[in-house]
Design a protein around this motif. Structure first.
Motif, PDB file in Angstrom:
ATOM      1  N   ILE A  36       0.765  -1.088  -0.057  1.00 62.18           N
ATOM      2  CA  ILE A  36      -0.096  -0.010  -0.137  1.00 62.18           C
ATOM      3  C   ILE A  36       0.610   1.164   0.078  1.00 62.18           C
ATOM      4  CG2 ILE A  36      -1.759   1.492   1.317  1.00 62.18           C
ATOM      5  CD1 ILE A  36      -2.639  -1.216   2.312  1.00 62.18           C
ATOM      6  N   ILE A  37       0.720   2.112  -0.928  1.00 60.71           N
ATOM      7  CA  ILE A  37       1.321   3.339  -0.885  1.00 60.71           C
ATOM      8  C   ILE A  37       0.711   4.580  -1.018  1.00 60.71           C
ATOM      9  CG2 ILE A  37       3.182   4.747  -2.396  1.00 60.71           C
ATOM     10  CD1 ILE A  37       3.432   1.977  -4.031  1.00 60.71           C
ATOM     11  N   ASN A  38       0.594   5.551  -0.117  1.00 59.85           N
ATOM     12  CA  ASN A  38      -0.014   6.455   0.005  1.00 59.85           C
ATOM     13  C   ASN A  38       0.671   7.917  -0.323  1.00 59.85           C
ATOM     14  OD1 ASN A  38      -2.108   4.688   1.076  1.00 59.85           O
ATOM     15  ND2 ASN A  38      -1.560   5.133   3.052  1.00 59.85           N
ATOM     16  N   THR A  39       0.128   8.730  -1.077  1.00 58.52           N
ATOM     17  CA  THR A  39       0.586   9.900  -1.270  1.00 58.52           C
ATOM     18  C   THR A  39       0.628  11.064  -0.093  1.00 58.52           C
ATOM     19  OG1 THR A  39       0.500   9.759  -3.172  1.00 58.52           O
ATOM     20  CG2 THR A  39       0.916  11.833  -2.680  1.00 58.52           C
ATOM     21  N   ALA A  40       1.706  11.444   0.670  1.00 55.49           N
ATOM     22  CA  ALA A  40       1.754  12.321   1.673  1.00 55.49           C
ATOM     23  C   ALA A  40       2.091  13.688   0.927  1.00 55.49           C
ATOM     24  CB  ALA A  40       2.375  12.046   2.812  1.00 55.49           C
ATOM     25  N   SER A  41       2.879  14.395   1.723  1.00 54.30           N
ATOM     26  CA  SER A  41       3.447  15.764   1.298  1.00 54.30           C
ATOM     27  C   SER A  41       4.594  16.073   1.917  1.00 54.30           C
ATOM     28  CB  SER A  41       2.483  16.598   1.066  1.00 54.30           C
ATOM     29  OG  SER A  41       2.946  17.869   0.823  1.00 54.30           O
ATOM     30  N   PHE A  42       5.729  16.895   1.519  1.00 51.23           N
ATOM     31  CA  PHE A  42       6.565  17.512   2.547  1.00 51.23           C
ATOM     32  C   PHE A  42       5.888  18.343   3.556  1.00 51.23           C
ATOM     33  CE2 PHE A  42       5.726  20.929  -0.458  1.00 51.23           C
ATOM     34  CZ  PHE A  42       5.972  22.189   0.266  1.00 51.23           C
ATOM     35  N   TYR A  78      -4.981  21.454   3.497  1.00 48.09           N
ATOM     36  CA  TYR A  78      -4.078  20.309   2.924  1.00 48.09           C
ATOM     37  C   TYR A  78      -3.104  20.040   3.690  1.00 48.09           C
ATOM     38  CZ  TYR A  78      -1.256  18.571  -0.746  1.00 48.09           C
ATOM     39  OH  TYR A  78      -0.162  17.546  -1.318  1.00 48.09           O
ATOM     40  N   THR A  79      -2.587  20.737   4.493  1.00 51.09           N
ATOM     41  CA  THR A  79      -1.373  20.559   5.263  1.00 51.09           C
ATOM     42  C   THR A  79      -1.629  19.498   6.249  1.00 51.09           C
ATOM     43  OG1 THR A  79      -0.162  22.553   4.980  1.00 51.09           O
ATOM     44  CG2 THR A  79       0.426  21.279   7.020  1.00 51.09           C
ATOM     45  N   ALA A  80      -2.924  19.889   7.033  1.00 48.37           N
ATOM     46  CA  ALA A  80      -3.383  18.913   8.076  1.00 48.37           C
ATOM     47  C   ALA A  80      -3.733  17.675   7.564  1.00 48.37           C
ATOM     48  CB  ALA A  80      -4.481  19.455   8.728  1.00 48.37           C
ATOM     49  N   SER A  81      -4.329  17.544   6.297  1.00 43.83           N
ATOM     50  CA  SER A  81      -4.751  16.391   5.664  1.00 43.83           C
ATOM     51  C   SER A  81      -3.619  15.499   5.520  1.00 43.83           C
ATOM     52  CB  SER A  81      -5.453  16.634   4.434  1.00 43.83           C
ATOM     53  OG  SER A  81      -4.944  16.852   3.338  1.00 43.83           O
ATOM     54  N   LYS A  82      -2.341  16.027   4.961  1.00 39.45           N
ATOM     55  CA  LYS A  82      -1.328  15.140   4.582  1.00 39.45           C
ATOM     56  C   LYS A  82      -0.545  14.871   5.700  1.00 39.45           C
ATOM     57  CE  LYS A  82      -1.811  15.014   0.175  1.00 39.45           C
ATOM     58  NZ  LYS A  82      -2.206  13.823  -0.381  1.00 39.45           N
ATOM     59  N   GLY A  83      -0.675  15.546   6.980  1.00 41.87           N
ATOM     60  CA  GLY A  83      -0.120  15.093   8.402  1.00 41.87           C
ATOM     61  C   GLY A  83      -0.709  13.824   8.574  1.00 41.87           C
ATOM     62  N   ALA A  84      -2.363  13.708   8.638  1.00 39.32           N
ATOM     63  CA  ALA A  84      -3.024  12.582   8.817  1.00 39.32           C
ATOM     64  C   ALA A  84      -2.718  11.293   8.039  1.00 39.32           C
ATOM     65  CB  ALA A  84      -4.499  13.199   8.719  1.00 39.32           C
ATOM     66  N   VAL A  85      -2.513  11.629   6.886  1.00 42.10           N
ATOM     67  CA  VAL A  85      -1.930  10.424   5.762  1.00 42.10           C
ATOM     68  C   VAL A  85      -0.887   9.957   6.342  1.00 42.10           C
ATOM     69  CG1 VAL A  85      -1.052   9.800   3.604  1.00 42.10           C
ATOM     70  CG2 VAL A  85      -3.446  11.283   3.875  1.00 42.10           C
TER      71      VAL A  85
END
Length: 282
Positions: free
Chosen positions: A151-157, A170-177
């Protein structure tokens, strides 16, 4: 075709453009059947047509699905299993960065909720139904196929550091991922199900360019990039390919940063040549 994903099957969300498009082509190049999921069916079908022309020995099936709706995510996973007989890889890549996403004072609740619905719940549902499918994968020792999968999930810097241009939801969502993926990795490691994230830096994709819609916003991002350029979707796709293959078999719970050095840098070098981006595979 070198066959790094020979006999395997993958589901890629957001397959109609950007990282999803490039990943779909790369996975197919390496022998994987691919279920191409996008909210824009025509875009997914275009990707399928590219694959059919380039790699006729693999199956590429386009499916319309909104990852912000659980029943559609489940249906997409079911479609992959029905089409290919198994699901070895899911790349939960689809996401949004809404142009109205701003700071805590200006971001409307509806923008926050929409971002979380797609970027967080979509990844949760994709992982959930992929895990159920991967548990049932048939074993074929001759082909090196077993239960479990990647399983590969796209987070973010921005899951690791704040963004210079406000984009709170967006920032909060990627921290959650990022944190969700770590926990999924720990819970399912003994099942042979690996869960890793990719944290791209700023990329020259429609998603980001639509958000960085002024020269000032773009320059604000570029000043932080040691390489002096936005990344290309194909560069992230190559990282996803590595995590999809058995080459990364001892990796789970990890975060692969493909960010041009952004998260490692305090200051950026001056006067350095800017390297050209790699050639696209499309």
């Amino acid at each position: 075709m070198s066959g790094r994903l020979q006999h395997k099957s993958a589901l890629i969300t957001g397959a109609g453009s950007g990282i999803g498009l490039e990943s779909s082509i790369l996975f197919a190049q390496e022998g994987s059947n691919v279920l191409l999921v996008d909210v824009n069916l025509a875009a997914a079908e275009k990707t399928a047509a590219i694959i059919a022309q380039k790699y006729p020995n693999v199956k590429a099936v386009a499916v319309k699905a909104d990852v912000g709706k659980e029943d559609e995510v489940k249906s997409a996973v079911d479609a992959a299993v029905n089409a290919f007989g198994r699901l070895d890889v899911i790349f939960n890549n689809a996401g949004i960065m809404h142009p109205a996403d701003d700071n805590a004072l200006n971001t409307e609740e509806k923008i926050w909720d929409l971002t979380m619905q797609i970027n967080v719940k979509g990844v949760w549902w994709g992982s959930k139904y992929a895990i159920l499918a991967m548990r049932n994968n048939p074993t074929d020792e001759a082909k090196g196929l077993h239960t479990g999968g990647s399983i590969i999930n796209t987070a973010s810097f921005v899951a690791s550091m704040g963004a210079a241009t406000p984009q709170l939801a967006y920032t909060a969502s990627k921290g959650a991922v990022l944190s969700m993926s770590r926990e999924l990795a720990m819970v399912h490691a003994r099942e042979g199900i690996r869960v890793n994230t990719i944290s791209p830096g700023p990329l020259k994709t429609p998603l980001l360019m639509d958000f960085l819609n002024t020269p000032e916003k773009r320059d604000r991002r570029l000043v932080h990039l040691p390489m002096g350029r936005f990344g290309e979707a194909v560069e992230v796709a190559k990282a996803a390919l590595f995590l999809a293959t058995d080459e990364s078999s001892y990796m789970t719970g990890g975060d692969l940063k493909v960010d041009g050095g952004l998260t490692s840098s305090y200051v950026t070098p001056l006067g350095e040549p800017v390297l050209p981006p790699p050639r696209s595979l499309v």
